[in-house]
Design an enzyme around this catalytic site. Structure first.
Site, PDB file in Angstrom:
ATOM      1  N   CYS A 110      -3.650  18.471  18.654  1.00 57.65           N
ATOM      2  CA  CYS A 110      -2.278  18.146  18.848  1.00 57.65           C
ATOM      3  C   CYS A 110      -1.736  18.578  17.518  1.00 57.65           C
ATOM      4  CB  CYS A 110      -1.901  16.648  19.065  1.00 57.65           C
ATOM      5  SG  CYS A 110      -0.279  16.186  19.041  1.00 57.65           S
ATOM      6  N   CYS A 182      -1.908  23.948  31.918  1.00 51.40           N
ATOM      7  CA  CYS A 182      -1.027  24.891  31.486  1.00 51.40           C
ATOM      8  C   CYS A 182      -0.229  24.522  30.330  1.00 51.40           C
ATOM      9  CB  CYS A 182      -0.097  25.721  32.264  1.00 51.40           C
ATOM     10  SG  CYS A 182       0.771  27.073  31.754  1.00 51.40           S
TER      11      CYS A 182
END
Length: 213
Positions: A110, A182
């Site tokens: 992240c 995605c």
């Protein structure tokens, strides 16, 4: 005849106005930061149907401590596209992003809090122009919620620790999960395999366990 023509013109004008209002509303929704905590796709239930088919724990690495940052801090440290994607649920351009065709072995973390999200071993070429994976590194590291911004339901994916928006997950991926995560490149940072400490726990974290759906 003139009355009928006038009514048609008024009707057409109303339709144009309604379409314009819809477009503005959708644009505003896409570019407005979320004000409250996210809710998962299971509407508050403990089980998440999207992630149920995945193994419970795959990442053996202990995540580094994370102190949540304010929006002002994130605006300073993130690039504009990173902020738009992670904090405003934006979407970067297809084929014009860092990782859509990236093949180096390693882990995608992240960009906001550094939590491990995906492994290069579950990355595949979806042909969409965005980095795609058939499973997360650890399903407890990602969360999902329903998203109706495109006028049809989708499943949004975010970082479970800092709630940064990552992308969406679809049920048209390859085996063994049948899922296609995605993701936006702007929501992730890549850590190469040779940067990761060479020990058994790190090596096993590069091999996410998955179950067939």
């Amino acid at each position: 005849m003139n009355t009928l023509l006038c009514r048609r013109r008024i009707s057409n004008a109303v339709m144009v106005v309604l379409c314009a209002v819809s477009v503005v509303a959708l644009s505003f929704a896409a570019d407005t930061p979320t004000q409250s905590g996210r809710t998962d796709a299971s509407n508050g239930q403990s089980s998440d149907p999207i992630l149920d088919g995945l193994a419970a724990t795959n990442d053996a690495r202990a995540p580094e401590p994370y102190q949540p940052k304010s929006k002002a801090e994130l605006r300073r440290i993130l690039e504009p596209m990173q902020f738009k994607v992670t904090q405003m649920d934006g979407t970067e351009p297809a084929f014009r992003n860092v990782y859509w065709d990236h093949k180096e072995p390693g882990i995608y973390e992240c960009v906001v809090c550094g939590l491990g999200l995906f492994s290069s071993q579950t990355k595949f070429d979806s042909g969409t122009g965005w980095p795609s994976f058939y499973a997360p590194l650890d399903k407890s590291h990602v969360g999902t919620q329903r998203d109706f911004k495109m006028l049809y339901p989708r499943t949004e994916v975010h970082c479970k620790r800092c709630e940064a928006h990552l992308g969406h997950v679809f049920n048209d991926g390859p085996a063994p999960t049948g899922l296609r995560f995605c993701m936006n490149s702007a929501a992730m940072k890549f850590k190469a395999e040779d940067e990761i400490e060479a020990n058994e726990s790190e090596a096993s974290s590069l091999r996410p366990g998955v179950e067939k759906r």
